[in-house]
Motif scaffolding. Structure first.
Motif, mmCIF file in Angstrom:
data_model
loop_
_atom_site.group_PDB
_atom_site.id
_atom_site.type_symbol
_atom_site.label_atom_id
_atom_site.label_comp_id
_atom_site.label_asym_id
_atom_site.label_seq_id
_atom_site.Cartn_x
_atom_site.Cartn_y
_atom_site.Cartn_z
ATOM 1 N N VAL A 82 0.829 -1.203 0.000
ATOM 2 C CA VAL A 82 0.000 0.000 0.000
ATOM 3 C C VAL A 82 0.868 1.260 0.000
ATOM 4 O O VAL A 82 1.805 1.374 0.782
ATOM 5 N N GLY A 83 0.548 2.195 -0.888
ATOM 6 C CA GLY A 83 1.341 3.407 -1.017
ATOM 7 C C GLY A 83 2.726 3.090 -1.545
ATOM 8 O O GLY A 83 3.731 3.547 -1.019
ATOM 9 N N SER A 84 2.773 2.314 -2.622
ATOM 10 C CA SER A 84 4.027 1.724 -3.082
ATOM 11 C C SER A 84 5.055 2.748 -3.538
ATOM 12 O O SER A 84 6.254 2.493 -3.468
ATOM 13 N N GLY A 85 4.611 3.898 -4.020
ATOM 14 C CA GLY A 85 5.542 4.973 -4.357
ATOM 15 C C GLY A 85 6.624 4.581 -5.338
ATOM 16 O O GLY A 85 6.366 4.294 -6.500
ATOM 17 N N ALA A 86 7.863 4.516 -4.862
ATOM 18 C CA ALA A 86 9.000 4.160 -5.699
ATOM 19 C C ALA A 86 9.291 2.652 -5.656
ATOM 20 O O ALA A 86 10.421 2.223 -5.919
ATOM 21 N N GLY A 87 8.282 1.866 -5.323
ATOM 22 C CA GLY A 87 8.473 0.411 -5.298
ATOM 23 C C GLY A 87 9.208 -0.085 -4.075
ATOM 24 O O GLY A 87 9.809 -1.161 -4.095
ATOM 25 N N LEU A 88 9.143 0.698 -3.006
ATOM 26 C CA LEU A 88 9.792 0.337 -1.750
ATOM 27 C C LEU A 88 8.734 0.214 -0.663
ATOM 28 O O LEU A 88 8.140 1.221 -0.268
ATOM 29 N N PRO A 89 8.425 -0.983 -0.217
ATOM 30 C CA PRO A 89 9.202 -2.221 -0.406
ATOM 31 C C PRO A 89 8.762 -3.126 -1.566
ATOM 32 O O PRO A 89 9.411 -4.118 -1.846
ATOM 33 N N GLY A 90 7.638 -2.828 -2.248
ATOM 34 C CA GLY A 90 7.050 -3.774 -3.185
ATOM 35 C C GLY A 90 7.976 -4.368 -4.228
ATOM 36 O O GLY A 90 8.127 -5.595 -4.321
ATOM 37 N N ILE A 91 8.617 -3.529 -5.028
ATOM 38 C CA ILE A 91 9.485 -4.052 -6.088
ATOM 39 C C ILE A 91 10.753 -4.665 -5.502
ATOM 40 O O ILE A 91 11.225 -5.710 -5.983
ATOM 41 N N VAL A 103 0.754 -7.045 -5.373
ATOM 42 C CA VAL A 103 -0.118 -6.031 -5.944
ATOM 43 C C VAL A 103 0.325 -4.695 -5.370
ATOM 44 O O VAL A 103 0.259 -4.481 -4.149
ATOM 45 N N LEU A 104 0.811 -3.808 -6.226
ATOM 46 C CA LEU A 104 1.273 -2.500 -5.776
ATOM 47 C C LEU A 104 0.118 -1.513 -5.897
ATOM 48 O O LEU A 104 -0.377 -1.259 -6.992
ATOM 49 N N ILE A 105 -0.321 -0.965 -4.768
ATOM 50 C CA ILE A 105 -1.458 -0.047 -4.740
ATOM 51 C C ILE A 105 -0.945 1.365 -4.518
ATOM 52 O O ILE A 105 -0.353 1.669 -3.477
ATOM 53 N N GLU A 106 -1.165 2.219 -5.504
ATOM 54 C CA GLU A 106 -0.644 3.588 -5.463
ATOM 55 C C GLU A 106 -1.650 4.522 -6.140
ATOM 56 O O GLU A 106 -2.057 4.275 -7.267
ATOM 57 N N PRO A 107 -2.053 5.602 -5.467
ATOM 58 C CA PRO A 107 -3.082 6.472 -6.037
ATOM 59 C C PRO A 107 -2.587 7.532 -7.025
ATOM 60 O O PRO A 107 -3.368 8.029 -7.836
ATOM 61 N N LEU A 108 -1.311 7.901 -6.979
ATOM 62 C CA LEU A 108 -0.823 9.007 -7.793
ATOM 63 C C LEU A 108 -0.394 8.556 -9.190
ATOM 64 O O LEU A 108 0.401 7.624 -9.344
ATOM 65 N N GLU A 109 -0.910 9.236 -10.199
ATOM 66 C CA GLU A 109 -0.711 8.819 -11.590
ATOM 67 C C GLU A 109 0.757 8.758 -11.989
ATOM 68 O O GLU A 109 1.196 7.783 -12.614
ATOM 69 N N VAL A 143 -5.917 -10.234 0.137
ATOM 70 C CA VAL A 143 -4.544 -10.729 0.175
ATOM 71 C C VAL A 143 -4.216 -11.405 1.499
ATOM 72 O O VAL A 143 -4.968 -11.325 2.463
ATOM 73 N N ASP A 144 -3.054 -12.060 1.517
ATOM 74 C CA ASP A 144 -2.573 -12.728 2.726
ATOM 75 C C ASP A 144 -1.794 -11.776 3.627
ATOM 76 O O ASP A 144 -1.811 -11.895 4.856
ATOM 77 N N ILE A 145 -1.081 -10.839 2.990
ATOM 78 C CA ILE A 145 -0.201 -9.930 3.717
ATOM 79 C C ILE A 145 -0.293 -8.543 3.089
ATOM 80 O O ILE A 145 -0.379 -8.408 1.867
ATOM 81 N N VAL A 146 -0.271 -7.516 3.937
ATOM 82 C CA VAL A 146 -0.163 -6.136 3.464
ATOM 83 C C VAL A 146 1.154 -5.568 3.968
ATOM 84 O O VAL A 146 1.509 -5.739 5.136
ATOM 85 N N THR A 147 1.888 -4.909 3.076
ATOM 86 C CA THR A 147 3.119 -4.232 3.471
ATOM 87 C C THR A 147 2.942 -2.729 3.286
ATOM 88 O O THR A 147 2.153 -2.269 2.460
ATOM 89 N N ALA A 148 3.683 -1.969 4.067
ATOM 90 C CA ALA A 148 3.654 -0.507 3.942
ATOM 91 C C ALA A 148 4.935 0.053 4.534
ATOM 92 O O ALA A 148 5.453 -0.456 5.525
ATOM 93 N N ARG A 149 5.418 1.105 3.911
ATOM 94 C CA ARG A 149 6.650 1.760 4.386
ATOM 95 C C ARG A 149 6.496 3.269 4.221
ATOM 96 O O ARG A 149 6.202 3.738 3.125
#
Length: 221
Positions: A82-91, A103-109, A143-149
């Motif tokens: 959630v709020g993946s931004g620059a892919g940290l931590p997602g990517i 699944v990278l969830i990010e609201p800003l285009e 999902v099974d797990i949500v991450t956020a940073r």
């Protein structure tokens, strides 16, 4: 965009422990994560996702800080970042764990466009990007797990992330030294969302100069 690619020294990767940590955490995917870091320090800065002052800290304070969280992800898990931004931590995690779907969830285009560009360039088959606020996909993402940073304090982070678990799973929030205090302040919210267990963990103790602090909340329907 920088006039030339930053050197290992400029990226803070000249230290032996950083080199060793990259090898341990990424192994055969080292070339891929190096390309990710190249994106972070070029297009990531050009597009305004990160500031140029972050370049010397890109490996230890950003990518590796996220990568060590992989030990908390079970094989085959479905993770929403959630709020993946620059892919940290997602990517950073997706490169290390091809056996986990993200699944990278990010609201800003602009950030979504950048994430999609990077995912395509790195050929990450275990990553999907969704442009939305997390609240907008509560009904469709399970999902099974949500991450956020660096998204929000626990008091407001829980309501925007835990519904994605639909009653069962874990929230892994990468935090600093304030993690325990944030959990304490969020006590009423944790009880409202029926948190089964909360704890503060450190991961990467044997790999990083400064281990990563994670607030882990567990839910069980």
């Amino acid at each position: 965009m920088p006039d030339a690619d930053p050197s290992d020294a400029e990226l803070g990767r000249q230290e032996d422990w950083v080199v060793d940590a990259v090898e341990v955490l990424y192994g055969e995917s080292t070339a891929t994560v190096e390309r990710f870091v190249h994106h972070l320090v070029t297009t990531g800065i050009e597009w305004g996702l990160l500031g140029p002052r972050e370049i010397p800290k890109m490996w230890d304070r950003h990518v590796l800080n996220c990568a060590v969280v992989q030990e908390l992800l079970p094989k085959g898990a479905l993770v929403a970042d959630v709020g993946s931004g620059a892919g940290l931590p997602g990517i950073a995690l997706a490169i290390a764990r091809p056996d986990v779907q993200f699944v990278l969830i990010e609201p800003l285009e602009r950030r979504v466009d950048w994430l999609e560009m990077v995912v395509e360039d790195l050929e990450l088959e275990n990553v999907d990007v969704v442009r939305a606020r997390s609240e907008q996909v509560f009904e469709t993402v399970d999902v099974d797990i949500v991450t956020a940073r660096a998204v929000s304090a626990m008091k407001s982070l829980v309501p925007m992330t835990v519904p994605l678990l639909h009653g069962s799973g874990e929230l892994l929030a990468i935090k600093g030294k304030s993690a325990a205090n944030e959990i304490e302040k969020a006590d009423k919210v944790l009880r409202k969302f029926k948190t089964k267990h909360s704890e503060v963990l450190t991961v990467g103790d044997e790999l990083l100069a400064v281990p990563t602090t994670v607030a882990r909340l567990t839910y069980d329907s």
